[in-house]
Design an enzyme around this catalytic site. Structure first.
Site, short mmCIF file in Angstrom:
data_model
loop_
_atom_site.label_atom_id
_atom_site.label_comp_id
_atom_site.label_asym_id
_atom_site.label_seq_id
_atom_site.Cartn_x
_atom_site.Cartn_y
_atom_site.Cartn_z
CE1 TYR A 1 -4.23 1.77 1.02
CE2 TYR A 1 -2.68 3.15 2.23
CZ TYR A 1 -3.95 2.93 1.71
OH TYR A 1 -4.93 3.88 1.88
CE LYS B 1 -3.94 4.69 -1.37
NZ LYS B 1 -5.06 5.32 -2.08
N1 CAA Z 1 5.76 -1.27 14.52
C1 CAA Z 1 6.58 -2.23 14.99
N2 CAA Z 1 6.17 -3.49 15.22
C2 CAA Z 1 4.89 -3.79 14.97
C3 CAA Z 1 3.98 -2.84 14.48
C4 CAA Z 1 4.47 -1.53 14.27
N3 CAA Z 1 3.66 -0.57 13.79
N4 CAA Z 1 2.80 -3.44 14.31
C5 CAA Z 1 2.94 -4.73 14.68
N5 CAA Z 1 4.20 -4.92 15.10
C6 CAA Z 1 4.79 -6.15 15.58
C7 CAA Z 1 3.94 -6.78 16.65
O1 CAA Z 1 4.19 -6.18 17.90
C8 CAA Z 1 4.37 -8.23 16.59
O2 CAA Z 1 5.59 -8.38 17.26
P1 CAA Z 1 5.87 -9.72 18.14
O3 CAA Z 1 5.77 -10.86 17.16
O4 CAA Z 1 7.23 -9.48 18.67
O5 CAA Z 1 4.79 -9.72 19.17
C9 CAA Z 1 4.66 -8.44 15.11
O6 CAA Z 1 4.82 -7.12 14.55
C10 CAA Z 1 3.54 -9.12 14.37
O7 CAA Z 1 2.33 -8.46 14.73
P2 CAA Z 1 0.95 -9.19 14.59
O8 CAA Z 1 0.90 -10.45 15.38
O9 CAA Z 1 -0.13 -8.16 14.80
O10 CAA Z 1 1.00 -9.64 13.06
P3 CAA Z 1 -0.17 -9.87 12.11
O11 CAA Z 1 0.38 -10.61 10.96
O12 CAA Z 1 -1.34 -10.47 12.81
O13 CAA Z 1 -0.64 -8.39 11.69
C11 CAA Z 1 -0.48 -6.24 10.71
C12 CAA Z 1 0.27 -7.40 11.32
C13 CAA Z 1 -1.40 -6.72 9.57
C14 CAA Z 1 0.53 -5.28 10.12
C15 CAA Z 1 -1.36 -5.55 11.79
O14 CAA Z 1 -0.50 -5.15 12.83
C16 CAA Z 1 -2.09 -4.34 11.26
O15 CAA Z 1 -3.17 -4.45 10.70
N6 CAA Z 1 -1.52 -3.15 11.45
C17 CAA Z 1 -2.12 -1.91 10.99
C18 CAA Z 1 -1.55 -1.52 9.67
C19 CAA Z 1 -2.16 -0.22 9.30
O16 CAA Z 1 -1.99 0.81 9.92
N7 CAA Z 1 -2.92 -0.22 8.20
C20 CAA Z 1 -3.60 0.97 7.79
C21 CAA Z 1 -4.95 0.60 7.33
S1 CAA Z 1 -5.96 2.03 7.05
C22 CAA Z 1 -5.35 2.68 5.64
O17 CAA Z 1 -4.51 2.14 4.98
C23 CAA Z 1 -5.94 4.00 5.23
C24 CAA Z 1 -4.88 5.00 5.12
O18 CAA Z 1 -4.49 5.35 4.02
C25 CAA Z 1 -4.34 5.65 6.35
#
Ligand code: CAA
Length: 240
Positions: free
Chosen positions: A147, A151
């Protein structure tokens, strides 16, 4: 005769707010959508705005869809490239499909929609191309290598095309919304979302109307000197 505006992804979320704001500003609006027939029918019933179904990821479908819109409403003066999807995953878990789907819609979608409309805008010596990028194309986001790349590409597309459109009276601009209260952002896990909101200085998510107002301004005659610009609307979360 009122100008015609075509908004991709225009029946839900930020796109619906854009369609409605353009209609309120006097445009004849066509709202494109890709999949949700029920939401589109409801949107048309509520607003009177016609909806048209095709995927912006498919060039031929875009060309055919645009031809239909222009046959029914007249030449498109304002294109709003709003349609976008997320397929979030940390990179080590990201599949080729997750990469490709996001590229096809969020980046190639801009080519697919703008390319068929460009000759007509050049001929008529007027056009507005307004694309909706994202804060995450500016700053990058964990879990969004696909993404963020697409973008960021939208911003480069805008800067290049603005130079080509300038002499033909076409402005090309991009808006980078921050986190806006839409289904897309609500799909982010609640804990993650709360931690994101904590980093927004204004202390809240944005509203779709915050972005729609930017579009109405960029579409107007008053904005004719603004081209190739990136408008940031993110509550102060990221300062470029
Ligand atoms: N920074 C550092 N580490 C992070 C992190 C971050 N931002 N987010 C997650 N992690 C870490 C977690 O703490 C975890 O670490 P451990 O294994 O040591 O515990 C590891 O990454 C894996 O995390 P998850 O178990 O949550 O992994 P997952 O595969 O289930 O999901 C993800 C990961 C999909 C990225 C989820 O964290 C997520 O959805 N994050 C949000 C992403 C986001 O902001 N998307 C924006 C959507 S809205 C949009 O896109 C509109 C726009 O234009 C703004």
């Amino acid at each position: 005769m009122s100008r015609v505006a075509l908004v991709t992804g225009g029946s839900r979320g930020i796109g619906a707010a854009i369609s409605k704001a353009l209609q309120a500003a006097g445009y004849t609006v066509a709202a494109n959508y890709a999949g949700n027939d029920e939401a589109a029918a409801k949107f048309t019933a509520e607003t009177g705005i016609k909806t048209y179904k095709w995927s912006v990821a498919d060039y031929d479908a875009c060309a055919a869809g645009i031809a239909k819109v222009e046959a029914e409403l007249g030449p498109v003066d304002v294109l709003v490239n709003n349609a976008g999807i997320t397929r979030d995953a940390p990179f080590h878990k990201m599949s080729r499909e997750q990469w490709q789907e996001v590229m096809d819609t969020n980046l190639s979608g801009l080519f697919n929609m703008t390319h068929p409309l460009w000759p007509g805008m050049r001929e008529r010596k007027f056009g507005r191309v307004i694309s909706i990028s994202s804060i995450n194309g500016q700053k990058g986001q964990f879990g969004q290598a696909n993404y963020s790349a697409a973008k960021a590409g939208d911003i480069g597309f805008t800067k290049a095309l603005a130079q080509e459109g300038a002499r033909a009276g076409i402005t090309v601009n991009v808006i980078c919304p921050g986190y806006i209260a839409t289904e897309m952002v609500m799909a982010v896990p609640e804990k993650v979302r709360e931690s994101i909101i904590a980093t927004i200085p204004v202390g809240r998510l944005g509203e779709p109307e915050d972005i729609a107002r930017c579009v109405v301004f960029l579409a107007s005659d008053e904005a004719s000197f603004i081209t190739g610009s990136t408008i940031t609307a993110n509550g102060g979360q990221y300062l470029t």
